[in-house]
Design a protein around this motif. Structure first.
Motif, mmCIF file in Angstrom:
data_model
loop_
_atom_site.group_PDB
_atom_site.id
_atom_site.type_symbol
_atom_site.label_atom_id
_atom_site.label_comp_id
_atom_site.label_asym_id
_atom_site.label_seq_id
_atom_site.Cartn_x
_atom_site.Cartn_y
_atom_site.Cartn_z
ATOM 1 N N PRO C 174 0.812 -1.224 0.000
ATOM 2 C CA PRO C 174 0.000 0.000 0.000
ATOM 3 C C PRO C 174 0.838 1.264 0.000
ATOM 4 O O PRO C 174 0.407 2.302 -0.491
ATOM 5 N N ASP C 175 2.052 1.194 0.575
ATOM 6 C CA ASP C 175 2.869 2.403 0.638
ATOM 7 C C ASP C 175 3.839 2.518 -0.547
ATOM 8 O O ASP C 175 4.827 3.231 -0.492
ATOM 9 N N THR C 201 8.826 3.027 -2.706
ATOM 10 C CA THR C 201 8.076 2.815 -1.471
ATOM 11 C C THR C 201 8.505 3.883 -0.463
ATOM 12 O O THR C 201 9.698 4.170 -0.334
ATOM 13 N N LEU C 202 7.535 4.469 0.206
ATOM 14 C CA LEU C 202 7.822 5.470 1.235
ATOM 15 C C LEU C 202 7.292 4.957 2.566
ATOM 16 O O LEU C 202 6.162 4.478 2.632
ATOM 17 N N ASP C 203 8.108 5.085 3.608
ATOM 18 C CA ASP C 203 7.565 4.681 4.914
ATOM 19 C C ASP C 203 6.734 5.829 5.487
ATOM 20 O O ASP C 203 6.565 6.873 4.850
ATOM 21 N N ALA C 204 6.238 5.624 6.679
ATOM 22 C CA ALA C 204 5.287 6.579 7.252
ATOM 23 C C ALA C 204 5.905 7.977 7.389
ATOM 24 O O ALA C 204 5.197 8.984 7.350
ATOM 25 N N CYS C 208 12.186 7.183 1.658
ATOM 26 C CA CYS C 208 12.134 6.226 0.553
ATOM 27 C C CYS C 208 12.915 4.970 0.960
ATOM 28 O O CYS C 208 14.120 5.028 1.220
ATOM 29 N N ALA C 285 2.677 6.909 -3.684
ATOM 30 C CA ALA C 285 3.118 6.134 -2.521
ATOM 31 C C ALA C 285 2.623 6.798 -1.242
ATOM 32 O O ALA C 285 2.139 6.135 -0.321
ATOM 33 N N ALA C 286 2.719 8.134 -1.204
ATOM 34 C CA ALA C 286 2.302 8.867 -0.005
ATOM 35 C C ALA C 286 0.807 8.711 0.233
ATOM 36 O O ALA C 286 0.355 8.601 1.382
ATOM 37 N N GLU C 287 0.052 8.674 -0.861
ATOM 38 C CA GLU C 287 -1.393 8.500 -0.718
ATOM 39 C C GLU C 287 -1.735 7.155 -0.107
ATOM 40 O O GLU C 287 -2.779 6.977 0.523
ATOM 41 N N GLY C 288 -0.859 6.164 -0.305
ATOM 42 C CA GLY C 288 -1.114 4.820 0.234
ATOM 43 C C GLY C 288 -0.827 4.720 1.721
ATOM 44 O O GLY C 288 -1.234 3.757 2.367
ATOM 45 N N ASN C 289 -0.098 5.721 2.256
ATOM 46 C CA ASN C 289 0.282 5.653 3.664
ATOM 47 C C ASN C 289 -0.879 6.047 4.565
ATOM 48 O O ASN C 289 -1.698 6.850 4.209
#
Lengths: 82, 157, 289, 744
Positions: C174-175, C201-204, C208, C285-289
């Motif tokens: 998701p991220d 992929t970006l963490d919370a 990256c 990616a940010a939208e998935g966080n």
């Protein structure tokens, strides 16, 4: 007398006159008159040319009438034009 | 050389023809079946003049092998109007003068109809991108786009 | 050899046909490249092998770990799958750029890969998403990373009797986010002057944690630009990171001059496009966080 | 004289009469005809751009089963000097002059077999160095295409690639420049481009046992195909009959012949009907594109924006044989402006590229790119609004043209005023956007046209002309006939006829059909109206002077003392037989006084500063059309011409490799605008009636392609500060300038 404007590229055949006055009731007669005065003009103009009589351009108009007060311009034939 | 026998459906009618393995659907339609409404502008998939539908999907018939359509459903411009009634896309192209020479028109008709069947309410941008594969050199596209948008409005009504 | 047209129904039938006829046979799915090449006299195969009647080549499966895309699925049919578009927007953007609507009705990601054009639109997106190619041959199956599938303009790893069955793409977390951009002089109907696929992929915190950058049309095959990917890792996608990745992509590009653009132009645009593509992928990616 | 009258049909937008056939796929275009026993012809084309032909051996091709004829240039006579170049372009004789130059042809029972047979022909070439640019063609020591050629009107300095020179001059420009406050001297360049019609050239030709040749083909002029084919084949014109098919675009490119004489030869040898259809690649390589040009321009003006003098030297690519439109370009370049001192010199240059043909206002887009770019720069320099600068110098009635005559009523000022009043001109611009404007001029043409109008017994009319309908002209002809006869436009049936049915008519082109052929239709219809009055007089047993014709009815004239109910066209048509027989009207003319057309275009672009990509985001094209007969098709001409000009400005160009091989002979890489590349194009019609034409019509079709090249370039300048003096403004070329030399 009708006024004939000589295209710049043909003035060499007409003692560099820009305009000359000739008698002639048609394009054909005007041409003959110019050629009589400046032999070789007709040949230099070639077979395909357009003519403007008082601003109206004609293609292929050897026998079009020319009024005594008219101004006649011989133009190189318009290639293309499509 | 033995030719391939193809049984297919063109504009809902069972149709049979013989072709070489390399023959395109475009050539089969035009030369073997006699439906010359589908045009060839490039034969490389760049102009869309040969647009047809294959099982309802818009394709360039120049990039389909005739042999492939065995058992499939082919739709051409000849099948768009219903007897005496034009399809709204055709009618609107006429009303808006959306054609000049008319060579791209069959492809535009088939493509625009396919668009409106998928999306009854496309934006101008949608129509422009959908028809990007249909080259027209006469109209500047303006009147074609207006015609398709107007046809969509009419079909929604 | 007598010309022929074959429509095998199974992979075994297809590989047997391809092996039997060797170079005289040419498999195809949509035919959008092959028929143009035949028209231009660049190829003249005697036996045309239509792969679309093999069920496995038309499958589309969205699993919990993996997405399997049959090699012959038309790009138009992929775009109609909302779940696929949601999961892999970048790959679908790339697929959507393969030609007009008419071409979309026939073209496939598998065909795009097998045609092995350096400018193929879907390949940078496949490479960025770490896709794996399932290849079937007379001796069974093998896997080839998408990044290694093409070996040069017009050539692939496929050996005698082999065919591409499907593409397997790891299901993005998701991220994660992917994106694809290409540059063309018009708005449509062109071959990429440069294409860039990015997955990251970006963490919370916005750091990256994984990235892959692939460049199309700037080398004989798609370039898996690892230095560009590395430039993104371990920090946020900020202006400095974008500048680093842009520069790294420019460095990684090895274009040539041709009728579609000069080498210098392609190198420059590779940098610009990489920055823009990374921005889109990062937003996703940010939208998935 | 143009009449001030109230029109019923002129200015309305009826559905075109051939419309249903064209939206249903029923219309028959060039490649759509098949005849019983028909075989297929294909051409062998040169792989070299410049080579001497040493030998051609066709024996192996002839021996192939199914090959029914093979021809080369030796099958054509070579005794008519007027078509010597045309014949050599159709089938190369001594030399091949461009990559794709046809050299031999085969006819076989299938297209595939004919293509295979071409491979069996052996040609031995002596390859020569190709000449691929104007610069290379003019360089000293350049390879010469034709050693024997000596241009007229030039000093003989030995062999040259200059085929012709023209000159126009007035006053003393060099000394006049001294009066100018600002003198700008600039060079401009454009590349070879193609008309890009979607339908490839195609024909079906049948030669009969008595030598009669029947041609079905897509052409802008059946009569042109007839005379050119007859001349090339050395036979009487009457031995050729041409039936024009529907035509899928031409824009000037279908005014000559490529395939027809070859197909005739193949048909004569084989005794079969022969179909020939060019591939798209052949169309690009070997039909007649428009040549590139180089223009050196110098203009001087006073601080208040009056032009005092201008000089221009220009060179245009003719392709392998002479005949670029450089003369038309020379006649156009200063025509929009009124100033006294000028000198214009033009050179027609041959080089190893396809022989150019006409393309919409031939020569004008190239030179107008130059003059209108320079005018924009002058406006910036003088800090004068670009429309004001043009208005200060605008040609109007009485302005003397650089080539001599004076303008009658023209609408340049009116289009400029309309542009200034248009909301587009004042609309705000976004980031990276810029606005440009440019004017354009074209002479328009008259030439020969005939029309026959036949009244049917129910009072409808059939209008027969010889102009292929390339963009709605059937509807225009029907409107003009309906207007004169006062009948419904749907009651007119316009027909495009073959060369044995229609009277002689020049090509569909030169912006002349609605003007000249329409004029013939008006005259022919008026003859019918006169005849109707004669018939009415018979019915009423009165003098014809007592009968008038108005709004589709014969009626007693005022003061005639007659008291009859008006007779409609249909009433009289019903009684044709008993009043004297069929009623037909026929007219023909060599139309004079084609009114020149001016246009002003406004263009907004948005430039991506990082890639150099230009998007046209808004476009307005304003044109004086004299009188719009069918406004939709007038707008369509304007929109289509503008779109072609935008393509020319941005991405279209022929790309050759070092050996002279065309690298982009397809739509993929030739890059014409697609639907998603363009905005709506606002076509604004201005009507300044042409005083010569009965309805005031001017030609429309050509002028719209004249302004866009400069309008786009000027908009790019406004958006970026970079002035592009060389087209196309493709992304790599623009980015290079945006970044400054060196970076890219």
């Amino acid at each position: 007398m009708s006024t004939v404007a000589i295209p710049s590229s043909l003035r060499v055949h007409c003692e560099h006159h820009e305009f000359i006055e000739v008698e002639g009731g048609s394009v054909h007669a005007v041409l003959a008159a110019v050629d009589a005065r400046f032999p070789g003009f007709r040949a230099a103009l070639g077979d395909s040319f357009a003519v403007a009589i008082d601003g109206e351009v004609f293609q292929d108009a050897l026998y079009e009438p020319v009024a005594p007060e008219s101004e006649v311009h011989f133009l190189p034939a318009l290639a293309g034009g499509i | 050389m033995a030719k391939l026998h193809v049984e297919t459906s063109v504009n809902g009618e069972p149709t049979e023809f013989l072709c070489e393995p390399h023959t395109t659907l475009l050539d089969a339609l035009r030369n073997d079946i006699g439906l010359t409404g589908t045009k060839e502008g490039c034969a490389t998939g760049d102009c869309g003049a040969c647009s047809v539908t294959l099982n309802g999907r818009l394709v360039c018939s120049c990039l389909v092998l005739a042999a492939e359509v065995s058992g499939q459903e082919v739709g051409t411009v000849e099948g768009v109007a219903d007897a005496e009634t034009l399809h709204p896309v055709q009618q609107k192209l006429l009303e808006h003068a959306g054609l000049q020479c008319g060579i791209c028109t069959p492809g535009v008709v088939v493509a625009a109809k396919a668009l409106l069947e998928r999306d009854p309410n496309p934006s101008e941008r949608d129509v422009r991108f959908w028809l990007a594969g249909n080259l027209c050199r006469c109209t500047g596209y303006d009147k074609i786009i207006r015609a398709v948008l107007d046809a969509a409005t009419e079909m929604r009504a | 050899m007598q010309a022929g047209f074959e429509q095998p129904r199974t992979i075994e039938e297809a590989t047997a046909l391809l092996q039997k006829h060797g170079d005289a046979a040419r498999p195809f799915a949509g035919g959008t490249d092959l028929l143009v090449q035949m028209r231009g006299g660049m190829r003249s195969p005697d036996i045309l092998v239509d792969l679309k009647r093999i069920p496995e080549l038309g499958q589309l499966e969205i699993g919990s770990d993996e997405i399997v895309i049959g090699a012959a699925c038309s790009t138009a049919s992929l775009r109609e799958n909302a779940e696929l578009v949601r999961l892999l927007p970048g790959l679908l953007e790339a697929a959507e750029l393969i030609g007009s609507e008419q071409i979309q009705g026939r073209s496939s990601i598998g065909g795009n890969l097998c045609n092995a054009s350096p400018a193929a639109d879907s390949v940078p997106a496949l490479v960025a998403n770490s896709a794996v190619c399932s290849v079937a041959g007379p001796d069974g199956r093998r896997d080839v990373p998408a990044a290694e599938f093409s070996t040069g303009p017009g050539s692939t790893v496929l050996g005698s009797g082999e065919l591409l069955v499907s593409l397997r793409v790891p299901r993005p977390a998701p991220d994660a986010g992917d994106a694809y951009l290409r540059f063309i002089p018009r708005s449509e109907m062109d071959i990429a002057v440069v294409g860039v696929g990015v997955a990251l992929t970006l963490d919370a915190d916005g750091t990256c944690t994984a990235a892959r950058v692939a460049l199309g049309a700037v080398g004989p095959t798609v370039i898996d630009a690892t230095t560009a990917a590395t430039a993104l890792l371990g920090g946020p996608i900020d202006t400095a990171a974008l500048e680093r990745v842009s520069e790294a992509a420019r460095e990684a590009a090895r274009p040539i001059d041709d009728k579609r653009g000069t080498a210098a132009y392609r190198k420059h645009v590779a940098g610009v496009l990489t920055r823009r593509t990374v921005e889109i992928a990062a937003r996703r990616a940010a939208e998935g966080n | 004289m143009s009449e001030d009258r109230k029109f019923r049909w002129v200015g309305t937008r009826p559905i075109r009469h051939d419309g249903i056939d064209k939206v249903t796929g029923r219309a028959q275009f060039g490649a759509d005809l098949s005849l019983p026993g028909m075989i297929w012809g294909k051409l062998l084309r040169s792989p070299h751009a410049h080579a001497r032909i040493v030998s051609i051996d066709t024996s192996a091709a002839e021996a192939i089963d199914g090959v029914l004829a093979v021809v080369t240039a030796t099958d054509l006579p070579d005794d008519d000097p007027k078509v010597a170049d045309l014949a050599r372009n159709i089938l190369a004789r001594e030399k091949v002059l461009y990559h794709g130059h046809a050299i031999a042809a085969v006819a076989a029972t299938s297209a595939a077999l004919a293509e295979r047979a071409l491979d069996a022909i052996t040609v031995e070439y002596e390859v020569l160095k190709p000449v691929l640019s104007l610069e290379a063609a003019l360089a000293s020591g350049a390879p010469i295409l034709d050693e024997a050629r000596r241009p007229k009107d030039m000093e003989d300095t030995g062999p040259t690639n200059i085929a012709a020179r023209c000159e126009f001059s007035r006053g003393e420009p060099e000394s006049a420049f001294a009066q100018a406050d600002v003198v700008l001297e600039r060079s401009y360049e454009t590349q070879m481009v193609h008309q890009g019609y979607i339908e490839p050239h195609a024909c079906v030709v049948q030669t009969k046992e008595d030598g009669l040749i029947e041609i079905w083909c897509c052409t802008q002029g059946g009569f042109a195909v007839r005379s050119l084919t007859a001349s090339v084949l050395g036979i009487d014109t009457s031995r050729v009959k041409v039936t024009p098919s529907e035509i899928g675009g031409g824009f000037g490119g279908k005014t000559t012949v490529y395939l027809e004489p070859v197909a005739a030869l193949l048909s004569r040898k084989s005794g079969r009907p022969v179909k020939m259809v060019m591939t798209r690649e052949e169309v690009f390589r070997a039909s007649g594109p428009a040549g590139g040009a180089k223009i050196d321009l110098k203009v001087g003006a006073t601080r208040d924006g009056r032009i005092v003098a201008g000089t221009a030297r220009m060179w245009m690519e003719a392709g392998g044989f002479p005949g670029s439109p450089v003369q038309a370009g020379a006649m156009c370049i200063f025509s929009p402006y009124d100033f006294d001192h000028l000198f214009i010199e033009g050179f027609d240059v041959v080089l190893n590229k396809p022989k150019v043909a006409a393309y919409r206002a031939p020569g004008a887009p190239q030179v107008t790119f130059a003059i209108e770019s320079l005018m924009d720069e002058l406006a910036n320099e003088l800090e004068i609004d670009p429309i004001d600068l043009r208005l200060a110098n605008a040609a109007k009635e009485g302005t003397q043209l650089p080539y001599g005559p004076r303008f009658k009523a023209v609408g340049m000022i009116e289009t400029l005023e309309a542009a200034r009043a248009h909301p587009h001109y004042a609309a705000p611009l976004g980031k990276n956007q810029g606005r440009g404007m440019a004017v354009g001029f074209w002479f328009n043409n008259g030439m020969n046209s005939s029309a026959d109008v036949h009244l049917t017994e129910d009072g409808t009319a059939v209008v027969v002309t010889g102009n292929p309908d390339i963009g709605g002209s059937r509807a225009s002809m029907a409107i003009m006939c309906a207007e004169e006869l006062g009948i419904d436009v749907e009651k007119v049936r316009p027909v495009v006829a073959d060369t044995e049915t229609a009277g002689y008519t020049d090509v569909t082109g030169g912006s002349r059909v609605t003007f000249a052929t329409g004029w013939a239709v008006i005259e022919a219809s008026r003859k019918i109206a006169s005849e109707l009055c004669i018939r009415a007089a018979k019915i009423w047993d009165c003098d014809v002077e007592q009968v008038g014709f108005s709004e589709g009815h014969c009626l007693p004239v005022e003061g005639s003392g007659l008291d009859h109910a008006p007779l409609s066209v249909a009433d009289i048509a019903k009684q044709m037989a008993r009043t004297g027989g069929p009623i037909n009207g026929q007219a023909q003319l060599n139309a004079r006084g084609a009114g020149p057309a001016f246009a002003t275009h406004l263009c907004d672009v948005e430039v991506d500063p990082e890639t150099g990509k230009v998007d046209v985001v808004r476009y307005t094209a304003i044109q004086d059309v004299g009188r719009a007969i069918h406004p939709s098709y007038v707008e369509g001409q304007i929109q289509g011409g503008a779109a072609q000009g935008i393509g020319w400005a941005l991405n279209e160009e022929y790309v050759f490799d070092e050996a002279g091989r065309l690298e982009n002979p397809g739509f993929l890489d030739y890059r014409m605008p697609v639907a998603s590349d363009l905005p709506m194009i606002d076509a604004v019609i201005v009507e300044v009636p042409n005083p010569t034409h009965p309805y005031g019509v001017r030609g429309v079709g050509e002028t719209p392609i004249v302004p866009p090249l400069a309008a786009v370039a000027n908009a790019v300048m406004a958006a970026t500060g970079v002035r592009m003096q060389s087209l196309p403004i493709s992304p790599p070329r623009l980015l290079e300038r945006l970044l400054g030399a060196g970076d890219v």
